[in-house]
Design an enzyme around this catalytic site. Structure first.
Site, PDB file in Angstrom:
ATOM      1  N   GLY A 283     -10.370  -1.331   4.422  1.00  0.00           N
ATOM      2  CA  GLY A 283      -9.323  -1.227   5.438  1.00  0.00           C
ATOM      3  C   GLY A 283      -9.105   0.201   5.913  1.00  0.00           C
ATOM      4  O   GLY A 283      -9.967   1.067   5.764  1.00  0.00           O
TER       5      GLY A 283
ATOM      6  N   MET B 207      -1.741  -4.283   8.638  1.00  0.00           N
ATOM      7  CA  MET B 207      -3.074  -4.816   8.941  1.00  0.00           C
ATOM      8  C   MET B 207      -4.044  -3.671   9.256  1.00  0.00           C
ATOM      9  O   MET B 207      -4.037  -3.098  10.349  1.00  0.00           O
ATOM     10  CB  MET B 207      -2.969  -5.788  10.112  1.00  0.00           C
ATOM     11  CG  MET B 207      -4.241  -6.559  10.388  1.00  0.00           C
ATOM     12  SD  MET B 207      -4.800  -7.525   8.983  1.00  0.00           S
ATOM     13  CE  MET B 207      -3.736  -8.954   9.111  1.00  0.00           C
ATOM     14  N   GLY B 208      -4.884  -3.369   8.271  1.00  0.00           N
ATOM     15  CA  GLY B 208      -5.757  -2.208   8.388  1.00  0.00           C
ATOM     16  C   GLY B 208      -6.662  -2.253   9.601  1.00  0.00           C
ATOM     17  O   GLY B 208      -6.955  -1.208  10.212  1.00  0.00           O
TER      18      GLY B 208
ATOM     19  N   THR C 295       0.875  -1.170   0.000  1.00  0.00           N
ATOM     20  CA  THR C 295       0.000   0.000   0.000  1.00  0.00           C
ATOM     21  C   THR C 295       0.905   1.210   0.000  1.00  0.00           C
ATOM     22  O   THR C 295       1.875   1.252   0.756  1.00  0.00           O
ATOM     23  CB  THR C 295      -0.859   0.028   1.284  1.00  0.00           C
ATOM     24  OG1 THR C 295      -1.837  -0.987   1.172  1.00  0.00           O
ATOM     25  CG2 THR C 295      -1.530   1.374   1.489  1.00  0.00           C
TER      26      THR C 295
ATOM     27  N   ARG D  46     -15.010  -5.780   2.307  1.00  0.00           N
ATOM     28  CA  ARG D  46     -14.078  -5.313   3.344  1.00  0.00           C
ATOM     29  C   ARG D  46     -13.402  -4.005   2.909  1.00  0.00           C
ATOM     30  O   ARG D  46     -12.946  -3.847   1.791  1.00  0.00           O
ATOM     31  CB  ARG D  46     -13.031  -6.384   3.598  1.00  0.00           C
ATOM     32  CG  ARG D  46     -12.034  -6.050   4.702  1.00  0.00           C
ATOM     33  CD  ARG D  46     -10.761  -5.430   4.174  1.00  0.00           C
ATOM     34  NE  ARG D  46      -9.731  -5.304   5.196  1.00  0.00           N
ATOM     35  CZ  ARG D  46      -8.602  -4.638   5.025  1.00  0.00           C
ATOM     36  NH1 ARG D  46      -8.343  -4.056   3.890  1.00  0.00           N
ATOM     37  NH2 ARG D  46      -7.711  -4.558   5.989  1.00  0.00           N
TER      38      ARG D  46
HETATM   39  N1  ASP Z   1      -3.394  -1.304   5.162  1.00  0.00           N
HETATM   40  C1  ASP Z   1      -3.892  -1.990   4.007  1.00  0.00           C
HETATM   41  C2  ASP Z   1      -5.243  -2.561   4.314  1.00  0.00           C
HETATM   42  O1  ASP Z   1      -5.434  -3.077   5.405  1.00  0.00           O
HETATM   43  C3  ASP Z   1      -3.001  -3.071   3.539  1.00  0.00           C
HETATM   44  C4  ASP Z   1      -1.575  -2.673   3.264  1.00  0.00           C
HETATM   45  O2  ASP Z   1      -1.025  -1.795   3.904  1.00  0.00           O
HETATM   46  O3  ASP Z   1      -0.988  -3.270   2.363  1.00  0.00           O
HETATM   47  O4  ASP Z   1      -6.089  -2.533   3.461  1.00  0.00           O
END
Ligand code: ASP
Length: 325
Positions: A215, A238-239, A185, A213
């Site tokens: 995030g 982990m969102g 991300t 879902r």
């Molecule tokens: N934070 C993002 C999510 O949870 C994932 C990521 O950082 O790659 O959607």
């Protein structure tokens, strides 16, 4: 003088100054601290192509907002990056759904969630910010709005992503691999020649997430937050954990209270470590920038780094971590 005291005092001493509309201009705040803002672009992970694009634009005089949008678009177009934009990994039902947000130095914000078939969700988020009375549009409504604004629909599921998804379906084990499936991300912060800060965050979210879902990345305060008088922060990993601690907002507020970007990022990660018994099972990472151009970063697991472009130089900067592995 401690920064906390300085902010308190400067707020009092500047309160009497009336400029134009009566609002204190953020760059005046910077000047009172004897700062010569130097353009800077930082981003989560080693996305140096993105920070180079943004950093060079800033050096040529672009606004932080234009630079941050164009910067993250580099990764939205990168088909090899399977967690941002075009080529992003699908959810477990095969849908590629994108989340993105953007924040301007004046505190304006725009966001899109569960957006399908549009390769540059950050630009749709900017349109939401600039062309609507709202902050966030979701799903079908976000897609309709994007089409009205002239964005073209496109199939974002590449043959490689489809193949990987089909392989995943054979086992259907949802356990994002640390630093791999919750990786990539892009959250970016830019400071321009005026010392103004803008930010953006864009993702296809966790690979093989449940349909529907959303995030942290498009949530103002979680994946991204900034206050042009203080600084900004972006998160990745982990969102769900980032949302539960409203991590980016927390970091900016800690910086407002006098913590350095490094101290603020560490405290935000520690909130998750202290509250989530399973914190070893996932990654959470932050990078922050304050008004003085200082940077901090911290994460749970080793392996996170941030990209930086500053004074003509591009670098990848490994982040300190809570765990050694
Ligand atoms: N934070 C993002 C999510 O949870 C994932 C990521 O950082 O790659 O959607």
């Amino acid at each position: 003088m401690k920064r906390r005291k300085f902010i308190g005092r400067s707020a009092i001493s500047l309160a009497g100054i009336s400029i134009g509309s009566g609002l204190i201009k953020p760059h005046l705040f910077a000047m009172t601290k004897n700062i010569t803002p130097k353009p800077i672009a930082i981003a989560t992970w080693n996305f140096q192509n993105a920070t180079k694009m943004a950093g060079k634009m800033l050096e040529d005089g672009a606004s932080a907002l234009d630079a941050v949008e164009q910067g993250v678009m580099v990764e939205e177009s990168n088909l090899k990056n399977t967690t941002v934009g075009d080529g992003g990994a699908p959810d477990r039902d095969g849908n590629v759904t994108l989340d993105a947000c953007i924040m301007a130095p004046n505190g304006n914000a725009g966001s899109v969630v569960y957006l399908k078939e549009i390769a540059h969700p950050v630009s749709v988020a900017r349109k939401v910010m600039e062309e609507t009375p709202h902050v966030m549009l979701a799903g079908e409504g976000a897609l309709q709005f994007a089409i009205q604004q002239g964005f073209k629909r496109k199939n974002l599921l590449t043959a490689e992503s489809e193949k990987a998804w089909k392989e995943w379906l054979e086992h259907k084990k949802y356990q994002p691999i640390i630093n791999i499936e919750n990786h990539d991300t892009i959250g970016m912060l830019c400071m321009d020649k005026n010392g103004d800060i803008a930010g953006a965050c864009t993702t296809s979210g966790l690979s093989y997430k449940m349909n529907g879902r959303v995030g942290d990345s498009p949530i103002i305060g979680s994946g991204l937050f900034l206050d042009n008088e203080v600084g900004g922060a972006v998160g990745t990993g982990m969102g769900e954990a980032i949302m539960k601690s409203v991590g980016s907002f927390l970091i900016v507020e800690l910086m407002r209270q006098g913590k350095s970007p490094q101290e603020a990022c560490e405290e935000a990660v520690m909130r998750t470590v202290r509250k989530a018994p399973n914190y070893k099972d996932f990654q959470v990472a932050y990078v922050a920038l304050n008004k003085q151009g200082e940077i901090g970063s911290y994460c749970i697991h080793k392996g996170f780094s941030y990209a930086k472009f500053h004074e003509g130089e591009s670098s990848d900067n490994p982040s300190p971590s809570y765990l050694d592995s």
